[in-house]
Design an enzyme around this catalytic site. Structure first.
Site, mmCIF file in Angstrom:
data_model
loop_
_atom_site.group_PDB
_atom_site.id
_atom_site.type_symbol
_atom_site.label_atom_id
_atom_site.label_comp_id
_atom_site.label_asym_id
_atom_site.label_seq_id
_atom_site.Cartn_x
_atom_site.Cartn_y
_atom_site.Cartn_z
ATOM 1 N N CYS A 1 -8.035 -9.429 -3.809
ATOM 2 C CA CYS A 1 -7.152 -10.553 -3.483
ATOM 3 C C CYS A 1 -7.060 -10.636 -1.960
ATOM 4 O O CYS A 1 -6.385 -9.823 -1.318
ATOM 5 C CB CYS A 1 -5.786 -10.306 -4.107
ATOM 6 S SG CYS A 1 -4.662 -11.705 -4.045
ATOM 7 N N CYS B 1 -15.650 -11.184 8.125
ATOM 8 C CA CYS B 1 -14.354 -10.871 8.723
ATOM 9 C C CYS B 1 -14.090 -11.867 9.842
ATOM 10 O O CYS B 1 -14.939 -12.077 10.712
ATOM 11 C CB CYS B 1 -14.366 -9.453 9.261
ATOM 12 S SG CYS B 1 -12.887 -9.008 10.207
ATOM 13 N N CYS C 1 -13.727 -3.268 11.750
ATOM 14 C CA CYS C 1 -12.666 -3.384 12.757
ATOM 15 C C CYS C 1 -11.282 -2.995 12.235
ATOM 16 O O CYS C 1 -10.332 -2.938 13.012
ATOM 17 C CB CYS C 1 -12.613 -4.803 13.317
ATOM 18 S SG CYS C 1 -11.983 -6.042 12.147
ATOM 19 N N CYS D 1 -11.303 -4.454 6.663
ATOM 20 C CA CYS D 1 -12.680 -4.540 7.124
ATOM 21 C C CYS D 1 -13.115 -3.175 7.632
ATOM 22 O O CYS D 1 -12.422 -2.557 8.449
ATOM 23 C CB CYS D 1 -12.781 -5.584 8.235
ATOM 24 S SG CYS D 1 -14.375 -5.592 9.103
#
Length: 206
Positions: free
Chosen positions: A189, A116, A167, A164
């Protein structure tokens, strides 16, 4: 009076949905466009071929704020301080980068991990990535528990958004049943700007 056939009605409905989505965010429309309409098609040509009637976008509700309690929490001001304007637009405001422009679209390392970009949590292995031709990085699976799924009701339809799990940063959307020769029936995607690639310690990643 001559009524349209069922196939023509389906085709008209599909193209109308894609066109309406383009009014709000042209790049996001391609995320859910049928592959038959996007493969081998110049995105600029596709956008220019669509009529522009901006007022139609007002009929679709905005995406509700994600209320999940994530381990990493920052105020929007704190996120703006650590993210670039483009990262903030995509990761925190759920935007979409233009197709075929992302750093990791054609990035195909043999080893390594995609993290991330906001909190550096590991999300995907290099071995999860495959060539989809959709214009964004595509993964057939994620690391266990790394990605959280939500229903995205924008654009007048239900899609599956992925964020994510650490977060809550927006990654993109996940699609099923597209017929790619991968171990799963999914295509994650993902926006390149939502990711950072970390090489393996032995340097095998490129």
């Amino acid at each position: 009076m001559r009524f349209p056939t069922l196939p023509n009605l389906i085709r008209t409905f599909t193209l109308t949905n894609i066109t309406t989505a383009t009014f709000r965010n042209p790049a996001a429309a391609l995320h859910r466009a049928p592959l038959a309409l996007t493969r081998g098609t110049n995105p600029t040509t596709l956008f220019r071929s669509m009529p522009t009637i901006p007022f139609l976008a007002s009929f679709f509700s905005s995406q509700p704020k994600d209320m999940t309690d994530y381990p990493v929490r920052k105020s929007e001001d704190e996120w703006q301080a650590v993210l670039s304007p483009e990262q903030f637009r995509v990761i925190r405001e759920k935007g979409t980068e233009a197709p075929y422009t992302g750093e990791y679209d054609k990035h195909m390392p043999s080893a390594g991990t995609y993290e991330c970009a906001a909190c550096h949590a590991p999300l995907y292995r290099a071995t999860h990535k495959f060539k989809s031709g959709c214009g964004w990085p595509a993964y057939f699976d994620s690391l266990p528990g790394a990605v959280t799924r939500h229903t995205d009701s924008t654009l007048g339809m239900a899609r599956t958004e992925i964020t994510c799990s650490r977060c809550g940063g927006h990654l993109g959307h996940v699609f099923k049943g597209e017929g790619y020769p991968t171990p799963t029936d999914e295509r994650h995607c993902v926006n390149s700007v939502s990711l950072k690639f970390a090489k393996e310690e032995d340097g095998e990643g490129k």
